[in-house]
Design a protein around this motif. Structure first.
Motif, PDB file in Angstrom:
ATOM      1  N   PRO A 215       0.812  -1.218   0.000  1.00  0.00           N
ATOM      2  CA  PRO A 215       0.000   0.000   0.000  1.00  0.00           C
ATOM      3  C   PRO A 215       0.850   1.274   0.000  1.00  0.00           C
ATOM      4  O   PRO A 215       2.049   1.246   0.310  1.00  0.00           O
ATOM      5  N   THR A 216       0.207   2.363  -0.340  1.00  0.00           N
ATOM      6  CA  THR A 216       0.816   3.685  -0.220  1.00  0.00           C
ATOM      7  C   THR A 216       0.374   4.285   1.104  1.00  0.00           C
ATOM      8  O   THR A 216      -0.788   4.170   1.494  1.00  0.00           O
ATOM      9  N   TRP A 280      -4.525   1.339  -1.568  1.00  0.00           N
ATOM     10  CA  TRP A 280      -3.891   0.431  -2.505  1.00  0.00           C
ATOM     11  C   TRP A 280      -4.843   0.063  -3.634  1.00  0.00           C
ATOM     12  O   TRP A 280      -6.060   0.140  -3.499  1.00  0.00           O
TER      13      TRP A 280
END
Length: 288
Positions: A215-216, A280
């Motif tokens: 994920p970011t 994400w």
């Protein structure tokens, strides 16, 4: 997925069960309401009493409306969206205009009834409410999913995250407010652990990495303000939050002086919060 490989290697080498750590953190952070954590009826009973007055005090979107703007931006050009833990619709209502359809899920029927009142009053017709627990509700796929501070009862967090990944076609956006306690800065100065610090967004990142999701992570810094009728009310709130053996009057008074302003209505107390956005693009193959 280099992060995922690293986390899985750490798990195997040191026998770390990240989901077990999450469950323990949830229990530690929920010591004030242990029955609500595991008992759906207790949780529903709590919100039955609280639903009508929930909006009486400022919530995240009230003092940080930019959070809703960020959610909209991260979801992108999607049409059908699902919100987990919608409550009274603090985010549902302002975001409804941007999507063709929002499915608003919440365990509490009483909170959903408050949302229905808002939808009727404002003539919003593209929101469908779904009463139930995220783990149990049956839903069709949507373009995007978002949730704001709605994972505190998800003990089976891996299954919950996997379900989000499965149902969302384009994006999942998870918003996390940290710290939970308004006195976190003081706790750090006194050398004690604050409320809820054991349950952290980092727990979620580690589990997502382990599942093969990269994920970011983004942050917003926001300031929240709480009003007290008088300074002694704030002092008493601090006394109740700080263990007696850690309470240092000089440190407390300095903390109060640095973070309060006297107003015509009493005292305004200011404290900072970090808003974590974990998002994400759903992946096809998960490491479950």
């Amino acid at each position: 997925m280099r992060n995922g490989k690293l986390i899985r290697a750490l798990r195997e080498q040191y026998q770390i069960d990240f989901e077990a750590l999450w469950r323990q953190a949830c229990k530690t952070s929920s010591e004030a309401f242990p029955s609500r954590l595991v008992d759906d009826l207790a949780e529903q009973a709590f919100w039955k009493d609280a639903a009508k007055r929930y909006d009486d005090t400022p919530k995240l979107i009230d003092y940080a409306p930019e959070v809703a703007v960020k959610i909209r931006s991260l979801l992108g050009e999607v049409k059908r969206v699902l919100e987990i833990g919608c409550g009274t619709g603090k985010f549902t209502v302002p975001l409804a205009r941007y999507f063709e359809k929002i499915f608003a899920v919440d365990l509490s029927q009483d909170m959903l009834e408050q949302l229905h009142i808002k939808l009727c009053d404002q003539g919003i017709h593209n929101v469908r409410t779904v009463q139930g627990k995220w783990e149990d509700v049956q839903l069709d796929r949507v373009d995007g999913i978002f949730l704001v501070n709605a994972v505190y009862r998800m003990l089976d967090i891996r299954r919950c995250l996997a379900k989000m990944n499965e149902i969302a076609r384009q994006r999942v956006v998870l918003v996390w407010t940290q710290p939970w306690s308004r006195f976190e800065q003081l706790f750090c100065q006194l050398g004690i652990s604050g409320e809820g610090v054991s349950r952290d967004y980092i727990n979620l990142l580690l589990i997502l990495y382990e599942m093969g999701i990269d994920p970011t992570l983004e942050f917003f810094d926001v300031e929240k303000r709480v009003h007290y009728k008088e300074i002694e009310e704030l002092r008493e709130s601090i006394r109740q939050s700080v263990p007696a053996d850690k309470y240092t009057p000089e440190c407390v008074e300095r903390f109060i002086a640095e973070n309060t302003t006297t107003t015509s209505e009493g005292v305004e107390f200011r404290f900072g919060q970090k808003i974590a956005f974990i998002h994400w693009k759903p992946v096809e193959f998960l490491q479950i």
